[in-house]
Design an enzyme around this catalytic site. Sequence first.
Site, short mmCIF file in Angstrom:
data_model
loop_
_atom_site.label_atom_id
_atom_site.label_comp_id
_atom_site.label_asym_id
_atom_site.label_seq_id
_atom_site.Cartn_x
_atom_site.Cartn_y
_atom_site.Cartn_z
N ALA A 16 43.61 44.84 40.77
CA ALA A 16 44.25 45.05 42.07
C ALA A 16 45.23 46.23 42.01
CB ALA A 16 44.97 43.78 42.52
N HIS A 27 36.36 47.48 32.81
CA HIS A 27 35.71 46.59 33.78
C HIS A 27 34.96 47.47 34.77
CE1 HIS A 27 35.07 42.78 35.50
NE2 HIS A 27 36.18 42.58 36.17
N1 LIG Z 1 42.87 40.43 30.17
C1 LIG Z 1 41.89 40.73 29.35
O1 LIG Z 1 41.91 40.39 28.18
C2 LIG Z 1 40.72 41.58 29.82
C3 LIG Z 1 39.50 41.54 29.10
C4 LIG Z 1 38.49 42.44 29.41
C5 LIG Z 1 38.68 43.33 30.45
N2 LIG Z 1 39.85 43.31 31.17
C6 LIG Z 1 40.04 44.32 32.21
O2 LIG Z 1 41.03 45.23 31.74
C7 LIG Z 1 41.84 45.71 32.82
C8 LIG Z 1 43.29 45.36 32.57
O3 LIG Z 1 43.42 43.95 32.61
P1 LIG Z 1 44.70 43.17 32.04
O4 LIG Z 1 44.35 41.72 32.10
O5 LIG Z 1 45.11 43.76 30.74
O6 LIG Z 1 45.76 43.53 33.16
P2 LIG Z 1 47.13 42.78 33.52
O7 LIG Z 1 46.92 41.87 34.67
O8 LIG Z 1 47.69 42.22 32.27
O9 LIG Z 1 47.99 44.01 34.04
C9 LIG Z 1 48.14 45.20 33.29
C10 LIG Z 1 49.34 46.00 33.70
O10 LIG Z 1 49.33 46.28 35.09
C11 LIG Z 1 50.67 46.47 35.47
N3 LIG Z 1 50.77 46.34 36.92
C12 LIG Z 1 50.43 45.28 37.71
N4 LIG Z 1 50.68 45.59 39.01
C13 LIG Z 1 51.19 46.86 39.02
C14 LIG Z 1 51.61 47.73 40.05
N5 LIG Z 1 51.56 47.39 41.32
N6 LIG Z 1 52.07 48.96 39.68
C15 LIG Z 1 52.11 49.35 38.40
N7 LIG Z 1 51.69 48.56 37.38
C16 LIG Z 1 51.25 47.34 37.69
C17 LIG Z 1 51.41 45.38 34.70
O11 LIG Z 1 52.76 45.74 34.54
C18 LIG Z 1 50.68 45.36 33.38
O12 LIG Z 1 51.30 46.20 32.46
C19 LIG Z 1 41.24 45.07 34.07
O13 LIG Z 1 40.27 45.95 34.58
C20 LIG Z 1 40.58 43.80 33.54
O14 LIG Z 1 39.54 43.32 34.36
C21 LIG Z 1 40.86 42.46 30.87
MG LIG Z 2 37.00 39.70 33.48
#
Ligand SMILES: NC(=O)c1ccc[n+]([C@@H]2O[C@H](COP(=O)([O-])OP(=O)(O)OC[C@H]3O[C@@H](n4cnc5c(N)ncnc54)[C@H](O)[C@@H]3O)[C@@H](O)[C@H]2O)c1
Ligand SMILES: [Mg+2]
Length: 348
Positions: free
Chosen positions: A101, A124
């Site tokens: 998002a 992703h």
């Molecule tokens: N969580 C997982 O282990 C995982 C696994 C595989 C793929 N992914 C993909 O990797 C990507 C990152 O996922 P994630 O789970 O690490 O993300 P997350 O939800 O942990 O967020 C990552 C960062 O986004 C920042 N953030 C959120 N809203 C913000 C805003 N409005 N402005 C600025 N920064 C903002 C947060 O501070 C955080 O540092 C996504 O595309 C997700 O689908 C995640």
């Molecule tokens: Mg996922």
Amino acid sequence: MAKMNFGGVEENVVTREEFPLEKAREVLKDETIAVIGYGVQGPGQSLNLRDNGFNVIIGQRKESKTWDKAVADGWVPGETLFEIEEACERGTIIQYLLSDAAQITLWDTVKKHLTPGKALYFSHGFGITYKDRTGIVPPADVDVILVAPKGSGTSLRKMFLEGRGLNSSYAVYQDATGKAHDRAVALGIGVGSGYLFETDFKREVYSDLTGERGTLMGAIQGLLLAQYEVLRENGHTPSEAFNETVEELTQSLMPLFAEKGMDWMYANCSTTAQRGALDWMGPFHDATKPVFEKLYKEVACGNEAQRSIDSNSQADYREKLEEELKALRESEMWQTGAVVRKLRPENN
Ligand SMILES: NC(=O)c1ccc[n+]([C@@H]2O[C@H](COP(=O)([O-])OP(=O)(O)OC[C@H]3O[C@@H](n4cnc5c(N)ncnc54)[C@H](O)[C@@H]3O)[C@@H](O)[C@H]2O)c1
Ligand SMILES: [Mg+2]
Ligand SMILES: CC(C)(O)[C@@H](O)C(=O)O
Ligand SMILES: [Mg+2]
């Protein structure tokens, strides 16, 4: 690229033998990898890349908990840790690891810094596949690549530190420089993947959204709770219900089928258990398959993506999610789990 036979189907995979770390370092030797976001994947991927000898910087909002976490992890403000915009400017590869998002909200900022020849990296297929909903359309003169670790960023880091590797998929959406494939694979090896399998952005996001809503997270909780409730409603104690539903699964039986497959786990249980499991696997399969079919359709038509965009772009989404997780944590089944975990001899 090695062709491997998976149960009769040939697939392209990249192994560490074929694409060793030294080769990955050579491919990326002149690159500055800017990891944007320090939530779950950000720390896992950036710390593994740093430990593997790559040139990495972090872009993260100042005055956030995760900025402080990055500092605690050894990233230095002004040297390797910057505000998001400055990191985007400095990076030649931008690893876009904000929440899906937040990627929509910050897109205009990131896009400004996608000058010709840079690479935009996702973990992703979400932003690109659902571009009509996200507005994420990269300029034509940058590479657009993906490495999607198949597991939590927390496990990616933990397994790396244990000398193991989490598998990832990789894809090239746009090859502007002629180097997109090698950049993607080198990053996949650099973040600590076990092996890499080929996909495209659409197949990645469809399978990923199905998997996490299905057996990996949604279905598993639904299935475990249904059995726990039936045992409790029939007079079994929380200890008995939890052990027979969760603890035995995670501590005894799952490690067996993780190690050598389902038949091996079955073979190490009683003939009584084997007979019953072989008879009941069919009814469970038949009862749940229509739910998986419905789930896949909801993913493919974009409804699931829209639901997550709508809820996760609200200002109070973190608080609302925390309330739901609290309800799960405080349910009888998982309160029982907390006590059962404490009673494991290794935790005493
Ligand atoms: N969580 C997982 O282990 C995982 C696994 C595989 C793929 N992914 C993909 O990797 C990507 C990152 O996922 P994630 O789970 O690490 O993300 P997350 O939800 O942990 O967020 C990552 C960062 O986004 C920042 N953030 C959120 N809203 C913000 C805003 N409005 N402005 C600025 N920064 C903002 C947060 O501070 C955080 O540092 C996504 O595309 C997700 O689908 C995640
Ligand atoms: Mg996922
Ligand atoms: C870790 C998962 C479930 O595999 C990932 O897809 C996510 O979205 O967090
Ligand atoms: Mg996933």
